[in-house]
Scaffold this active site. Structure first.
Site, short mmCIF file in Angstrom:
data_model
loop_
_atom_site.label_atom_id
_atom_site.label_comp_id
_atom_site.label_asym_id
_atom_site.label_seq_id
_atom_site.Cartn_x
_atom_site.Cartn_y
_atom_site.Cartn_z
N LYS A 187 -39.00 44.26 -9.80
CA LYS A 187 -37.75 43.53 -9.61
C LYS A 187 -37.21 43.84 -8.22
O LYS A 187 -36.65 44.91 -7.98
CB LYS A 187 -36.70 43.91 -10.67
CG LYS A 187 -35.61 42.84 -10.70
CD LYS A 187 -34.29 43.32 -11.23
CE LYS A 187 -33.46 44.00 -10.19
NZ LYS A 187 -33.08 43.20 -9.01
N GLY A 240 -33.11 52.93 -4.14
CA GLY A 240 -31.78 52.32 -4.10
C GLY A 240 -30.72 53.38 -4.04
O GLY A 240 -30.93 54.46 -3.48
N GLU A 262 -36.03 57.32 -4.97
CA GLU A 262 -35.83 57.45 -3.51
C GLU A 262 -34.46 56.87 -3.23
O GLU A 262 -34.25 55.66 -3.37
CB GLU A 262 -36.89 56.65 -2.75
CG GLU A 262 -38.32 57.03 -3.04
CD GLU A 262 -38.66 58.44 -2.62
OE1 GLU A 262 -37.91 59.03 -1.82
OE2 GLU A 262 -39.66 58.97 -3.12
N CYS A 296 -32.29 54.03 4.93
CA CYS A 296 -31.98 55.23 4.12
C CYS A 296 -32.01 56.48 4.97
O CYS A 296 -31.23 57.39 4.75
CB CYS A 296 -32.93 55.33 2.95
SG CYS A 296 -34.66 55.35 3.42
N GLU A 394 -22.20 57.72 2.48
CA GLU A 394 -23.16 56.83 3.14
C GLU A 394 -22.48 55.48 3.40
O GLU A 394 -22.13 54.76 2.46
CB GLU A 394 -24.39 56.63 2.24
CG GLU A 394 -25.48 55.82 2.91
CD GLU A 394 -26.66 55.54 1.98
OE1 GLU A 394 -26.44 55.21 0.81
OE2 GLU A 394 -27.81 55.64 2.45
P1 NAD Z 1 -28.80 49.35 -5.47
O1 NAD Z 1 -28.97 50.64 -6.17
O2 NAD Z 1 -27.51 48.63 -5.62
O3 NAD Z 1 -29.92 48.31 -5.92
C1 NAD Z 1 -31.29 48.61 -5.82
C2 NAD Z 1 -32.05 47.80 -6.85
O4 NAD Z 1 -31.65 48.22 -8.15
C3 NAD Z 1 -31.79 46.30 -6.80
O5 NAD Z 1 -33.00 45.63 -7.09
C4 NAD Z 1 -30.78 46.09 -7.93
O6 NAD Z 1 -30.80 44.81 -8.47
C5 NAD Z 1 -31.27 47.10 -8.94
N1 NAD Z 1 -30.27 47.55 -9.90
C6 NAD Z 1 -28.93 47.64 -9.73
N2 NAD Z 1 -28.35 48.16 -10.82
C7 NAD Z 1 -29.35 48.40 -11.72
C8 NAD Z 1 -29.39 48.97 -13.02
N3 NAD Z 1 -28.28 49.38 -13.64
N4 NAD Z 1 -30.58 49.09 -13.64
C9 NAD Z 1 -31.72 48.71 -13.01
N5 NAD Z 1 -31.74 48.16 -11.78
C10 NAD Z 1 -30.57 48.03 -11.12
O7 NAD Z 1 -29.12 49.66 -3.94
P2 NAD Z 1 -29.08 48.64 -2.73
O8 NAD Z 1 -27.65 48.42 -2.37
O9 NAD Z 1 -29.94 47.47 -3.00
O10 NAD Z 1 -29.81 49.50 -1.61
C11 NAD Z 1 -29.13 50.37 -0.77
C12 NAD Z 1 -29.34 51.80 -1.20
O11 NAD Z 1 -30.73 52.11 -1.25
C13 NAD Z 1 -28.76 52.77 -0.19
O12 NAD Z 1 -28.13 53.84 -0.83
C14 NAD Z 1 -29.98 53.25 0.57
O13 NAD Z 1 -29.83 54.48 1.21
C15 NAD Z 1 -30.99 53.29 -0.51
N6 NAD Z 1 -32.36 53.25 0.02
C16 NAD Z 1 -33.15 54.38 -0.10
C17 NAD Z 1 -34.42 54.40 0.43
C18 NAD Z 1 -35.30 55.62 0.29
O14 NAD Z 1 -36.51 55.48 0.37
N7 NAD Z 1 -34.77 56.80 0.09
C19 NAD Z 1 -34.92 53.28 1.08
C20 NAD Z 1 -34.09 52.16 1.19
C21 NAD Z 1 -32.82 52.17 0.64
#
Ligand code: NAD
Length: 500
Positions: A187, A240, A262, A296, A394
Site C-alpha cells: 500500500k 512512515g 523505518e 527522513c 520533525e
Molecule cells: P504516515 O505514517 O502518515 O503514512 C505512511 C503510510 O502509512 C501511508 O501509506 C499511509 O497511508 C499509511 N498509514 C497511515 N495510517 C495508517 C494506519 N493506521 N495503518 C496502516 N497504514 C497507515 O507517514 P507519511 O506522512 O506518509 O511519511 C512521512 C514520515 O515518514 C516522516 O515521519 C518521515 O520521516 C518518515 N520516513 C521515514 C523513512 C525512513 O526510512 N526512516 C523514510 C521516509 C519517510
C-alpha cells in the site's frame, strides 16, 4: 508546454492477482498536483473488501509455489528484467513523481536513468543477487547426525510506504520481500499513487507470476488498517511516521505478526571548527533543503562549534540562495513544493512557532512570485533553546534549526537530547573527534564528512522513535524469511536428545 506537462496520467487503479482493477465500492479520490493545486487524475480508494481480494491472491500465489519455491535463478531473472524496465521507463516514473509529490524533474539524463530511478532498479538487482548467493548452515560435527538450517520464503507480507520517495522507498522493501520468495500486498501512500502504477506494469512485463505482487491504493485508515489486521498477513514492513507505527504495532501485536519500522528523525548535523567548511556548508544545505526537507535522514538540527558559528551562518545563508523553490517541471529547479496542503499548513505553523521560540535568520514564508502551490522558502531558525519544539519535533520541510556548541561533550548532549535517533553527521578534520562522536551518538546511522552514501548491505534504520529493526542485506533476509532446521540421524548411535 514542456514534454512533462504533456504527460497525461489516466485514473489509477489497484493491481490485484495480475489485473488492474478499481475498488469494489467504485470509490475514488483525487490526486492533487502540489505545484498547481490542480487535480491530476483520480485513484481507486481501497477498503477492507479490496484488501481481502489482494491478500487472497497473494496467499494463493504463495501456496501455489510458482514463486515461493522457484529456483533462485528464476527469481533473479524476473527481478533483473524488472530492474532494466524501471530504468527504461525512468523519465515517465520521474514525471509521475513530480506530478504526485512535487519533486523536481531534474536535468535531462538522455538515455540514462535518473539517479533515483537507477537506485530503485539497483534495489531489485541487489536483493535478486543476495538471495541467490545466500547460504544456509549445516551442523555436522560427528557422523551420526546431520542437521541444517533453511531460511526460506515466509508468507504474505504487508508493505506500507510513504510519499516522499515513492519509487526508491517502495523498491527498497519489495526487493527483499519478493526476492526471498514471499508474496506482497503493497500500500503506497495516498499522496503518491501515480509512479507505483508503472511498477505494476513492469512486474507484469517482467514475468512475475500473478498474485505475487499486489498493489492497493487508498488511505491509511481504510486500506492500511485492514491490511495490517488481515489474518493471512504474517508481517508488516512499514516506513512512515512514529504515530502510524504505534498504531500498526498495536494491531500487529494482536495477531503476533512481525514488524519492521523505518520512521522519522530530527538528525543532528554537527560541524566542528576544524571541518572543511567548503564541503560542510553546501552539504548542510543539501541535507535539509533537498526534496524540500521531506527526507527522513534530513540534517534538520545543525550544530555548529561556537568559534565558527557566525561565519557558518553567513556561508549557509549565502548558499541557501541557490535553493530557491520553483516550478518542479523546470529542469533547473532544485526544490519544488511540499507534498500537500496539510503538510504546507503544518510547516507554516512551525514557522510561526519559531518566531516565539527563536528567530528566523532567513526564509520563513511563502516564496515571492509563487502564489499557488504548497511552496515554502528555505528557512533557518536561530537562537532557539535546544529543548524548544522547533529543535525537537520533525518539521519535514526545508527548515533548519542552527544551534551553537562549545565542545564535543556539549555537542553530544544536545544531539542525544532527542526522542529520535535516525542519522548523525559529523564534520571534522580530526579522526579522534570523529570516532569519539561516532561511539557516543545515539543514532542508527553515522556519516563522517559525508552524507547519504550507503552500501546496500549496511543496516538502515534508527534508534528510539526512529525505528525498530533494520533493513539491508542479511538483516532484510532475516526479516523476510522463516528460519527452520531439519535434523536427521545418520546412524543409530549417539544421543540426539541430550544436545537440544
Ligand atoms: P504516515 O505514517 O502518515 O503514512 C505512511 C503510510 O502509512 C501511508 O501509506 C499511509 O497511508 C499509511 N498509514 C497511515 N495510517 C495508517 C494506519 N493506521 N495503518 C496502516 N497504514 C497507515 O507517514 P507519511 O506522512 O506518509 O511519511 C512521512 C514520515 O515518514 C516522516 O515521519 C518521515 O520521516 C518518515 N520516513 C521515514 C523513512 C525512513 O526510512 N526512516 C523514510 C521516509 C519517510
Amino acid at each position: 508546454m514542456s514534454e512533462v506537462e504533456a504527460i497525461e496520467v489516466p485514473g489509477q487503479v489497484h493491481y490485484i492477482d495480475g489485473s488492474f482493477v478499481g475498488s469494489v465500492s467504485g470509490d475514488t479520490f483525487d490526486v492533487i498536483n502540489p505545484a498547481t493545486e490542480e487535480v491530476v487524475t483520480t485513484a481507486a480508494r481501497g477498503g477492507a473488501e479490496d484488501v481481502a481480494l489482494a491478500v487472497k491472491a497473494a496467499k494463493e500465489a504463495f501456496d501455489g509455489g510458482e514463486w515461493s519455491h522457484a529456483k533462485p535463478s528464476f527469481r533473479r531473472k524476473v527481478l533483473f528484467k524488472a530492474a532494466d524496465l524501471i530504468e527504461a521507463r525512468s523519465a515517465e516514473v520521474v514525471a509521475r513523481q513530480t506530478l504526485e509529490m512535487g519533486s523536481p524533474i531534474g536535468p535531462d539524463f538522455g538515455d540514462k536513468p535518473h539517479p533515483v530511478i537507477e537506485r530503485s532498479a539497483w534495489n531489485l538487482r541487489f536483493f535478486a543477487e543476495e538471495q541467490e548467493q545466500a547460504g544456509d548452515h549445516a551442523f555436522n560435527r560427528d557422523d551420526s547426525l546431520l542437521t541444517y538450517t533453511m531460511a526460506g520464503a515466509a508468507g504474505v507480507f504487508g508493505l506500507i510506504t510513504p510519499w516522499n520517495g515513492p519509487m526508491m522507498l517502495s523498491t527498497w522493501k519489495m526487493a527483499p520481500c519478493l526476492a526471498y520468495g514471499n508474496s506482497a500486498v503493497h500500500k503506497p501512500s495516498e499522496m503518491s499513487p501515480l509512479s507505483i502504477g508503472v511498477l505494476c506494469e513492469i512486474f507484469e512485463e517482467a514475468g512475475m507470476p500473478n498474485g505475487v505482487y499486489n498493489m492497493l491504493l487508498g488511505y491509511g485508515k481504510e486500506a492500511g488498517v485492514p491490511l495490517v489486521e488481515h489474518e493471512d498477513v504474517i508481517g508488516v514492513s512499514f516506513t512512515g511516521s512514529p504515530a502510524t507505527a504505534r498504531d500498526i504495532a498495536t494491531r500487529a501485536a494482536a495477531g503476533l505478526k512481525r514488524t519492521s519500522f523505518e520512521l522519522g528523525g530530527k538528525s543532528a548535523n554537527i560541524v566542528f571548527a576544524d571541518a572543511d567548511l567548503s564541503k560542510a556548508v553546501p552539504a548542510a544545505a543539501m541535507g535539509i533543503f533537498m526534496n524540500s526537507g521531506q527526507v527522513c535522514v534530513a540534517g534538520s538540527r545543525i550544530l555548529v562549534q561556537q568559534d565558527i558559528y557566525d561565519g557558518f551562518l553567513e556561508g549557509f545563508e549565502k548558499i541557501a540562495g541557490a535553493w530557491q523553490p520553483g516550478n518542479p517541471l523546470d529542469r533547473k529547479t532544485r526544490i519544488g513544493p511540499l507534498v500537500s496542503k496539510s503538510q504546507y499548513e503544518r510547516v507554516m505553523s512551525y514557522l510561526d512557532l519559531a518566531r516565539n521560540e527563536g528567530r528566523i535568520l532567513f526564509g520563513g514564508g511563502r516564496p515571492a512570485g509563487l502564489d499557488r502551490g504548497y511552496f515554502v522558502e528555505p528557512t533557518a531558525i536561530v537562537d532557539a533553546n535546544p529543548s524548544a519544539r522547533v529543535c525537537q519535533e520533525e518539521i519535514f520541510g526545508p527548515v533548519a534549526t542552527i544551534i551553537p556548541f562549545s565542545d564535543k561533550d556539549e555537542a553530544l548532549a544536545i544531539a542525544n537530547d532527542s526522542s529520535y535517533g535516525l542519522a548523525g553527521y559529523i564534520w571534522t578534520g580530526s579522526q579522534d573527534t570523529a570516532h569519539y562522536m561516532s561511539h557516543r551518538l545515539q543514532t542508527g546511522m553515522i556519516w563522517i564528512n559525508s552524507g547519504f552514501d550507503r552500501d546496500l548491505r549496511q543496516p538502515f534504520g534508527g534508534m528510539k522513535n526512529s525505528g525498530l529493526g533494520r533493513e539491508g542485506g542479511g538483516l532484510s533476509r532475516e526479516f523476510f524469511t522463516e528460519t527452520r532446521f531439519v535434523s536427521f540421524p545418520l546412524t543409530p548411535r549417539g544421543n540426539h536428545v541430550a544436545g537440544h
